[in-house]
Design a protein around this motif. Structure first.
Motif, mmCIF file in Angstrom:
data_model
loop_
_atom_site.group_PDB
_atom_site.id
_atom_site.type_symbol
_atom_site.label_atom_id
_atom_site.label_comp_id
_atom_site.label_asym_id
_atom_site.label_seq_id
_atom_site.Cartn_x
_atom_site.Cartn_y
_atom_site.Cartn_z
ATOM 1 N N LEU A 1 39.034 48.241 47.320
ATOM 2 C CA LEU A 1 38.467 48.401 45.975
ATOM 3 C C LEU A 1 38.100 47.029 45.390
ATOM 4 C CD1 LEU A 1 37.868 50.132 43.512
ATOM 5 C CD2 LEU A 1 40.320 50.359 43.109
ATOM 6 N N CYS A 2 39.002 46.063 45.538
ATOM 7 C CA CYS A 2 38.721 44.703 45.037
ATOM 8 C C CYS A 2 37.483 44.105 45.712
ATOM 9 C CB CYS A 2 39.903 43.769 45.299
ATOM 10 S SG CYS A 2 41.396 44.188 44.377
ATOM 11 N N LYS A 3 37.286 44.445 46.988
ATOM 12 C CA LYS A 3 36.223 43.796 47.773
ATOM 13 C C LYS A 3 34.913 44.570 47.791
ATOM 14 C CE LYS A 3 39.441 41.409 50.777
ATOM 15 N NZ LYS A 3 39.933 41.221 52.131
ATOM 16 N N THR A 4 34.841 45.686 47.062
ATOM 17 C CA THR A 4 33.582 46.437 46.965
ATOM 18 C C THR A 4 33.072 46.296 45.531
ATOM 19 O OG1 THR A 4 34.554 47.988 48.543
ATOM 20 C CG2 THR A 4 32.501 48.686 47.454
ATOM 21 N N PRO A 5 32.159 45.345 45.292
ATOM 22 C CA PRO A 5 31.773 45.009 43.921
ATOM 23 C C PRO A 5 31.334 46.203 43.063
ATOM 24 C CG PRO A 5 30.960 43.337 45.414
ATOM 25 C CD PRO A 5 31.541 44.428 46.272
ATOM 26 N N GLU A 6 30.617 47.170 43.649
ATOM 27 C CA GLU A 6 30.167 48.325 42.843
ATOM 28 C C GLU A 6 31.385 49.099 42.329
ATOM 29 O OE1 GLU A 6 29.038 47.632 45.919
ATOM 30 O OE2 GLU A 6 27.117 46.790 45.230
ATOM 31 N N ILE B 1 27.744 42.388 38.246
ATOM 32 C CA ILE B 1 27.429 43.808 38.010
ATOM 33 C C ILE B 1 27.970 44.241 36.647
ATOM 34 C CG2 ILE B 1 27.789 46.190 38.814
ATOM 35 C CD1 ILE B 1 27.987 45.058 41.683
ATOM 36 N N PHE B 2 29.187 43.814 36.330
ATOM 37 C CA PHE B 2 29.747 44.182 35.021
ATOM 38 C C PHE B 2 28.874 43.630 33.898
ATOM 39 C CE2 PHE B 2 31.943 43.741 31.120
ATOM 40 C CZ PHE B 2 32.584 44.959 30.979
ATOM 41 N N ARG B 3 28.536 42.357 34.007
ATOM 42 C CA ARG B 3 27.786 41.712 32.910
ATOM 43 C C ARG B 3 26.428 42.364 32.693
ATOM 44 N NH1 ARG B 3 28.804 38.585 29.003
ATOM 45 N NH2 ARG B 3 27.018 37.396 29.456
ATOM 46 N N SER B 4 25.765 42.779 33.788
ATOM 47 C CA SER B 4 24.461 43.391 33.561
ATOM 48 C C SER B 4 24.630 44.826 33.059
ATOM 49 C CB SER B 4 23.555 43.288 34.795
ATOM 50 O OG SER B 4 24.155 43.984 35.848
ATOM 51 N N GLY B 5 25.710 45.499 33.412
ATOM 52 C CA GLY B 5 25.916 46.877 32.961
ATOM 53 C C GLY B 5 26.446 46.972 31.540
ATOM 54 N N PRO C 1 32.697 41.319 26.094
ATOM 55 C CA PRO C 1 33.118 40.064 26.736
ATOM 56 C C PRO C 1 33.982 40.344 27.969
ATOM 57 C CG PRO C 1 33.851 40.146 24.426
ATOM 58 C CD PRO C 1 33.182 41.441 24.712
ATOM 59 N N LEU C 2 33.778 39.537 28.989
ATOM 60 C CA LEU C 2 34.480 39.743 30.256
ATOM 61 C C LEU C 2 35.436 38.575 30.523
ATOM 62 C CD1 LEU C 2 34.843 41.470 32.809
ATOM 63 C CD2 LEU C 2 33.002 40.150 33.863
ATOM 64 N N ILE C 3 36.686 38.928 30.810
ATOM 65 C CA ILE C 3 37.724 37.927 31.098
ATOM 66 C C ILE C 3 37.857 37.771 32.616
ATOM 67 C CG2 ILE C 3 40.180 37.329 30.765
ATOM 68 C CD1 ILE C 3 40.150 39.408 28.390
ATOM 69 N N GLU D 1 32.878 49.347 38.605
ATOM 70 C CA GLU D 1 33.041 50.699 38.045
ATOM 71 C C GLU D 1 34.423 50.858 37.378
ATOM 72 O OE1 GLU D 1 31.482 53.295 37.177
ATOM 73 O OE2 GLU D 1 33.179 54.680 36.937
ATOM 74 N N VAL D 2 35.486 50.441 38.048
ATOM 75 C CA VAL D 2 36.806 50.628 37.420
ATOM 76 C C VAL D 2 37.011 49.653 36.258
ATOM 77 C CG1 VAL D 2 37.859 51.731 39.438
ATOM 78 C CG2 VAL D 2 38.110 49.266 39.134
ATOM 79 N N THR D 3 36.257 48.557 36.235
ATOM 80 C CA THR D 3 36.302 47.639 35.077
ATOM 81 C C THR D 3 35.625 48.291 33.864
ATOM 82 O OG1 THR D 3 36.164 45.793 36.635
ATOM 83 C CG2 THR D 3 35.833 45.268 34.316
ATOM 84 N N PHE D 4 34.547 49.061 34.140
ATOM 85 C CA PHE D 4 33.854 49.774 33.046
ATOM 86 C C PHE D 4 34.734 50.875 32.443
ATOM 87 C CE2 PHE D 4 29.635 49.137 35.566
ATOM 88 C CZ PHE D 4 29.243 48.067 34.769
ATOM 89 N N GLN D 5 35.553 51.521 33.282
ATOM 90 C CA GLN D 5 36.220 52.766 32.871
ATOM 91 C C GLN D 5 36.994 52.677 31.550
ATOM 92 O OE1 GLN D 5 38.387 53.869 36.421
ATOM 93 N NE2 GLN D 5 36.629 54.953 37.303
#
Ligand code: CP3
Length: 348
Positions: A49-54, A128-132, A137-139, A58-62
């Motif tokens: 999961l850590c190594k699959t950026p998509e 990916i997070f920043r564009s989505g 703000p992202l830590i 996704e779990v960062t967005f959740q």
């Protein structure tokens, strides 16, 4: 300055600027307490999961989608750089390292990796997070040298970290060499995360509280100072969470960190005295409170907001990671309480 006023609440609070409401995020906010996390997690291993950026994005967005928190933390793990240093790593779910560092030769074998080459997937997850979700703000984050050293020497987690401490006492020079190598690795990793788009960083010294104050200053804070120094040029807020190290709050408040994480054993009004209001404080609800009734969650939120009042600034968080058995509705009740009770007047 108009641009500064448009900055997100969380970043303004980290800089000690006046805010209209106490911002909030939660350590381990992406995790097993969320059914949508467990669904993604079923598809792969934790490291997969850590190594699959998509998927990591996704779990960062959740938790942001579900709770509209004021900041996200990129999904990864503090032990990812340890693998990049050449130590094979597994999660079961607790971390297991294939080898233990015990001698100077073991320390010499460790690589100081190029973060972009060896952990490029973290930087890709960040992009990916920043564009989505460009408005949240992202830590970025990393483990502190002592905490990573503890895993390297013990080969995994431990109740007392006694072997890691024994290593410090028996071989202080080798321990310092290891800590220096870790400081270099962590600095480069954090700088790469900022260059990929993170707007703040947190350094987790999760096991600092196992050390006496004196040993924390030697083996915990000293190597952390090098990281803070290296990061200063990037001009993003630096959060240091040295769990259990409240006796060192005076020294931590002069470390160059902008924000200090505080665990739930130290009330924020005491932390304010110890830090002389030089820094913004982050915390500090006991994660176990979220397991209990909602009325108590609200009472404790109000108490913490009161204790933080009048200081340089406050970012609401738990005093450690959210527990996997937490009901998602109770996390919702926390968010609702902080957003309702944390509103304050901005000084004219
Ligand atoms: O949402 C976030 O906070 C971002 C993701 C994050 C994880 N780990 C995901 C994770 C962060 C910031 C971390 C940091 C981390 N990892 C720390 C420092 C914070 C702290 O709790 O003190 C530490 C000590 C680790 C090491 C680690 N990783 C342990 C001890 C474990 C097992 C713990 C457990 O709950 O069993 C992990 C695994 C881990 N890291 C999980 C998650 C969501 C659970 C793995 C799974 O999904 O199976």
């Amino acid at each position: 300055m108009a641009a500064a006023a448009e900055e997100p609440l969380f970043l303004r609070a980290c800089r000690g600027e006046p805010v209209e409401r106490t911002p909030l995020w939660v350590m381990r906010q992406a995790g097993r307490y969320l059914p949508e996390y467990r669904e993604v997690r079923e598809k792969t291993t934790f490291l997969g999961l850590c190594k699959t950026p998509e998927l990591a994005a996704e779990v960062t967005f959740q938790p942001i989608r579900r709770y509209n928190l004021d900041a996200a933390i990129i999904f990864s793990d503090i032990l990812v750089p340890v693998e990049a240093m050449g130590v094979q790593l597994d999660f079961n779910p607790a971390p297991v390292l294939a080898t233990k560092v015990r001698t100077e030769a073991d320390v010499d074998r460790l690589i100081v990796p190029d973060p972009v080459k060896s952990m490029g997937y973290v930087m890709e997850s960040i992009r990916i997070f920043r564009s989505g979700m460009p408005k949240t703000p992202l830590i970025g984050f990393a483990g502190a040298p002592f905490t990573l050293m503890a895993y390297l020497v013990e080969g995994g987690g431990s109740k007392s970290y006694s072997q890691a401490k024994q290593f410090c006492y028996e071989h202080p020079k080798v321990a310092r060499k290891l800590l220096e190598k870790l400081s270099e690795t962590i600095s480069a990793h954090l700088i790469a995360q900022v260059e990929a788009g993170c707007q703040a960083v947190q350094i987790f010294d999760s096991w600092a509280g196992h050390l006496s104050k004196d040993d924390y200053l030697t083996f915990g804070l000293t190597p952390t100072l090098r990281i803070i120094e290296a990061l200063k040029k990037k001009n993003v807020p630096i959060i240091v969470f040295a769990k259990g190290a409240h006796a060192a709050l005076p020294e931590l408040s002069q470390s160059g960190a902008d924000v200090l994480g505080v665990d739930w054993t130290t009330p924020l009004d005491l932390a304010r005295q110890l830090t002389g209001d030089r820094v913004v404080l982050q915390g500090n609800l006991d994660p176990s409170v979220l397991l209990g009734p909602i009325e108590n969650i609200q009472t404790q939120v109000q108490r913490i907001l009161n204790e933080a009042q009048g200081g340089k600034g406050h970012v609401f968080n738990l005093g450690h990671g959210i527990l996997p058995e937490t009901k998602p509705e109770h996390m919702g009740a926390l968010v609702e309480a902080v957003k309702r009770l944390g509103v304050r007047r901005v000084p004219a």
